[in-house]
Design an enzyme around this catalytic site. Sequence first.
Site, PDB file in Angstrom:
ATOM      1  N   GLU B  33       0.852  -1.197   0.000  1.00 54.16           N
ATOM      2  CA  GLU B  33       0.000   0.000   0.000  1.00 54.16           C
ATOM      3  C   GLU B  33       0.886   1.243   0.000  1.00 54.16           C
ATOM      4  O   GLU B  33       1.783   1.365   0.811  1.00 54.16           O
ATOM      5  CB  GLU B  33      -0.924  -0.024   1.231  1.00 54.16           C
ATOM      6  CG  GLU B  33      -1.659   1.266   1.520  1.00 54.16           C
ATOM      7  CD  GLU B  33      -2.532   1.749   0.366  1.00 54.16           C
ATOM      8  OE1 GLU B  33      -3.321   0.948  -0.162  1.00 54.16           O
ATOM      9  OE2 GLU B  33      -2.400   2.943  -0.014  1.00 54.16           O
ATOM     10  N   THR B  42     -10.206   5.549  -2.286  1.00 51.06           N
ATOM     11  CA  THR B  42     -11.637   5.645  -2.535  1.00 51.06           C
ATOM     12  C   THR B  42     -12.454   5.107  -1.352  1.00 51.06           C
ATOM     13  O   THR B  42     -13.542   5.599  -1.062  1.00 51.06           O
ATOM     14  CB  THR B  42     -11.971   4.851  -3.819  1.00 51.06           C
ATOM     15  OG1 THR B  42     -11.151   5.377  -4.876  1.00 51.06           O
ATOM     16  CG2 THR B  42     -13.427   4.992  -4.204  1.00 51.06           C
ATOM     17  N   SER B  47     -20.136   6.893  -0.187  1.00 52.32           N
ATOM     18  CA  SER B  47     -21.444   7.088   0.444  1.00 52.32           C
ATOM     19  C   SER B  47     -21.695   6.180   1.646  1.00 52.32           C
ATOM     20  O   SER B  47     -22.624   6.404   2.399  1.00 52.32           O
ATOM     21  CB  SER B  47     -22.567   6.865  -0.572  1.00 52.32           C
ATOM     22  OG  SER B  47     -22.353   7.643  -1.728  1.00 52.32           O
ATOM     23  N   HIS B  51     -25.532  -1.332  -1.060  1.00 47.33           N
ATOM     24  CA  HIS B  51     -26.607  -1.261  -2.052  1.00 47.33           C
ATOM     25  C   HIS B  51     -27.381  -2.581  -2.156  1.00 47.33           C
ATOM     26  O   HIS B  51     -26.796  -3.655  -2.029  1.00 47.33           O
ATOM     27  CB  HIS B  51     -26.030  -0.918  -3.430  1.00 47.33           C
ATOM     28  CG  HIS B  51     -25.488   0.471  -3.511  1.00 47.33           C
ATOM     29  ND1 HIS B  51     -26.297   1.562  -3.714  1.00 47.33           N
ATOM     30  CD2 HIS B  51     -24.226   0.953  -3.389  1.00 47.33           C
ATOM     31  CE1 HIS B  51     -25.548   2.662  -3.739  1.00 47.33           C
ATOM     32  NE2 HIS B  51     -24.287   2.323  -3.539  1.00 47.33           N
ATOM     33  N   ARG B 312     -14.035   7.918  -7.764  1.00 56.71           N
ATOM     34  CA  ARG B 312     -14.438   6.588  -8.192  1.00 56.71           C
ATOM     35  C   ARG B 312     -13.480   6.131  -9.286  1.00 56.71           C
ATOM     36  O   ARG B 312     -13.073   6.932 -10.124  1.00 56.71           O
ATOM     37  CB  ARG B 312     -15.842   6.621  -8.777  1.00 56.71           C
ATOM     38  CG  ARG B 312     -16.895   7.331  -7.951  1.00 56.71           C
ATOM     39  CD  ARG B 312     -18.112   7.519  -8.852  1.00 56.71           C
ATOM     40  NE  ARG B 312     -19.226   8.198  -8.218  1.00 56.71           N
ATOM     41  CZ  ARG B 312     -19.363   9.511  -8.164  1.00 56.71           C
ATOM     42  NH1 ARG B 312     -18.422  10.310  -8.637  1.00 56.71           N
ATOM     43  NH2 ARG B 312     -20.445  10.043  -7.625  1.00 56.71           N
ATOM     44  N   SER B 339     -18.787   2.251  -7.546  1.00 54.70           N
ATOM     45  CA  SER B 339     -20.007   1.822  -6.896  1.00 54.70           C
ATOM     46  C   SER B 339     -20.628   0.691  -7.702  1.00 54.70           C
ATOM     47  O   SER B 339     -20.662   0.773  -8.929  1.00 54.70           O
ATOM     48  CB  SER B 339     -20.991   2.983  -6.820  1.00 54.70           C
ATOM     49  OG  SER B 339     -22.182   2.564  -6.228  1.00 54.70           O
ATOM     50  N   CYS B 401     -12.071  12.900  22.767  1.00 50.01           N
ATOM     51  CA  CYS B 401     -12.935  13.602  21.806  1.00 50.01           C
ATOM     52  C   CYS B 401     -14.304  13.779  22.447  1.00 50.01           C
ATOM     53  O   CYS B 401     -15.010  12.804  22.691  1.00 50.01           O
ATOM     54  CB  CYS B 401     -13.047  12.797  20.517  1.00 50.01           C
ATOM     55  SG  CYS B 401     -14.347  13.352  19.413  1.00 50.01           S
ATOM     56  N   CYS B 403     -16.963  15.515  21.306  1.00 48.44           N
ATOM     57  CA  CYS B 403     -18.134  15.505  20.423  1.00 48.44           C
ATOM     58  C   CYS B 403     -18.634  14.078  20.179  1.00 48.44           C
ATOM     59  O   CYS B 403     -19.825  13.833  20.125  1.00 48.44           O
ATOM     60  CB  CYS B 403     -17.814  16.159  19.097  1.00 48.44           C
ATOM     61  SG  CYS B 403     -17.191  17.834  19.219  1.00 48.44           S
ATOM     62  N   CYS B 443      -9.672  17.866  20.251  1.00 52.31           N
ATOM     63  CA  CYS B 443      -8.995  16.600  20.532  1.00 52.31           C
ATOM     64  C   CYS B 443      -7.706  16.411  19.779  1.00 52.31           C
ATOM     65  O   CYS B 443      -6.887  15.586  20.189  1.00 52.31           O
ATOM     66  CB  CYS B 443      -9.940  15.419  20.318  1.00 52.31           C
ATOM     67  SG  CYS B 443     -10.430  15.166  18.608  1.00 52.31           S
TER      68      CYS B 443
END
Lengths: 427, 484
Positions: B33, B42, B47, B51, B312, B339, B401, B403, B443
């Site tokens: 990597e 990506t 989203s 699906h 994408r 996607s 943190c 929040c 934080c």
Amino acid sequence: MEKDLVIIGGGPAGLAAAIAAREAGVEDLLVLERDSRLGGILNQCIHNGFGLHTFKEELTGPEYAGRYIEKVLEQKIPYKLNTMVIDLEAEESRKKVTVMNREEGLYQIEARAVILAMGCRERARGALNIPGYRPAGIYSAGTAQRYVNMEGRMPGKEIVILGSGDIGLIMARRMTLEGAKVKLVAELQPYSGGLKRNIVQCLDDFGIPLKLSHTVVDIKGKERVESVTVARVDENLKPVPGSEEEIPCDTLLLSCGLLPENELSETLGVKMNPVTGGPEVDESLETSREGVFACGNVLHVHDLVDYVSQEAAQAGKNAAAYLSGSRSGQGRGIPIRAVQGVRYTVPSSVDVSRMEETQVVRFRVGNVFRNAAIEVSCGGKILKSQKKQILAPGEMEQVILKRAELEQIEDPEEITVSVRAESRGRD
Amino acid sequence: MCMYDVIVIGAGVTGCGIARELSRYDWKVAVLERASDICEGTSKANSGIAHAGFDARPGSLKARLNVEGSRMMEGLSKELDFPYKRNGSLVLCFREEDRETLKRLLEQGRENGVEGLEILEREQVKELEPNVSDEVKAALYAPTGGIVCPFGLTIALGENAAVNGAEFFLNTEVREIEKTGKGYRLLTGRGSFEAKAVVNAAGVYADRFHNMVSPEKIHIIPRKGEYCLMDKKVGGFVSHTIFQLPTVYGKGVLVTPTVHGNLLAGPTAVDVEDPEALNTTQAGIEDLLRRASLSVRNLPVKQVITSFAGLRAHEEGDDFILGQAAGAPGFFDAAGIESPGLTCAPALGKYMAQLVREYLPVPEKDSFVAVRKGIRGMASATAEEQKRLIAENPLYANVVCRCELVTEGEILDAIHRPLGATTIDGVKRRTRAGMGRCQAGFCSPRTVEILARELGKDAGEICKNGENSRFLTGYIKDGIQGEA
């Protein structure tokens, strides 16, 4: 655990509230602080200028906090550090505060009264929707202040600051003193959001340019900031095409407003004021929940800590009166309406039968006004007309209501606070 | 020189999904990597949708793996302990003349094997989602649609692969690939690696590696999608994932709750040249908010806490490219994975492992551990669990943190588990520290401090993500010039 009074937050508001409550006779109280020391954000505000009103001398932030911390220690007011309130509920008049810390774990405190003093946070890049890359080197001014003043580290060397809030102005000077180059302060509005004295002392004295009606429209740099693009905005605050200027830098500091931190207040269901982002309060600084008071920046964002301390002391005193059942009157509050140039008032109502001789009403205006007057009216009568050479959104204003005057008005429906403008200017 | 049976290029959700499946077998597996962490491409900016599977053309790999992936997701979320919720999705239709298209989508979905699809009339849609636009005429309802944490899924797959013996090499960019007698030699910035088989899961860079070994060229187009994420206060604005009828550029702009309770709107679809153009744009943000506002009434745009962009890996053929590259035996592509790539990842991993197995026969391992426990989060724990966690380790009471209510205990777990976090973003994606409404204002100094302490580094060496993304540039007084 049961307590008469729990104060959430050990910053300037919480400390002043605790001292006033103790002085008014509350024995069984507890201050909860999430950080590792008392004093809140003042601990990182090492510049001077604090305490001019309260102590008639210029103190640094830690010194100012120190005066209150000493009193807390003197009066043996109990407090807990590194302690986070994670939930706040109310059942009838009992409040349940859920807290946790390393030593004691997770537990509940039942309180008869609560003072909210959690302060505020800075508006982040996301909320400003600034387009561009998302590299390292974008910090809120307060985060940078913490790095520099508390950890001795520099978050960057070549700086552009967006927003002319006070922390941003202070940091422009601070970073310059530490050897960084502050290239520009850009402000979206046609006026600064900070105090005039800070513009003079932090920018003008160091030759740092302030561009009003400008904003950041792009951020470049895939890993670390490499440049930001600044553009002029029109009357609708939209960037003007063709006015873009790319400024090489490694850091963008954001000083674009402070937001009261009211997540706990909201879980408690207190009525909020959409303008301040803080709870609605009456003359006792009591929220819509009985026995829950608010003060300091969680209520509305202040410019000067002196006023935070004053306001908080009032909340502490009123909480004490609530606890001892010695509050007089139970009449109806007269709403105070902010109209014509005034954005909000704190408090937003006043109960004449309950108020003291005088009541300070603090507010901000929504624009710059020159040679204007602040007017307070009630029942068709102008109670006050105070001439002002200049009124600006960056400076909190106040008027004082007198009980004697209000008592003379028959069946008052509302009190209005407004700006009567002679001319509205751009600064 | 390191010799492996199989090397996977890319540690996104596809690479990690493949690595996990490969790690079931008695192979020596490596994952290379280029970024400093897994889930950095990506997979980190999409989203987060699982699906249902009605969008893809029947018979395509996309359709097959989507439906399979959708069916696997719930079980896998339990096995690997990542956040997933089957919240159902709606495709809105705003014009009477588009009903035909909606119906075709329904039929296509049924042909793909998607269960429970039905067309709802306006009133039924409004009942399910009161904030949907008044313009809606009908909608395709897919009860099997879901939402998933893309970081949670990718990291779970990667961690599990690592635990089962796959070796991950981060900050290791493949520069060249050479054919050898036994397979391939991969030249990287950190030495060369050899393998009998290579799986190319390099996302927007997959064409680069494919084209190094195959005479039949492919072309990946980075297609940018911009998003706005909104505060948890408005996470309940919609409860289903709300799509619009698809266009040639994909599924259009959606409005959805995220699995962590935020509200998400996006993405746009704009082809770009630079495979690292992860910048948002004024026009993009405006466009996505405008389009999202067609689906719902009064989208709470004032509650946006951050915006981001993902790319994408679009391939012109419009289907996944899965299999041996022409003229390159033992070189397998997982290319053009756009996607529903996130949804497909678990099924795609299995599919790819089978292909590699046909090429390089191997027995299954007895020692494969299928179950993985995620980081236990205080925010999602019940009061009883919170108490137990703190009793076991008091650092779970030390909030870092505010929040998102992330504690030091969780951050230490994120750093010290297999494939642990070494960067601010790594901690963020594993624990959510810094993902809340203040966006790390409070934080990040604490996270920097903890990372430095735990990794035995100076705070100045801690990076946001890549090696050149340091948070701090030096000490105070450093930059002061002048006479002493």
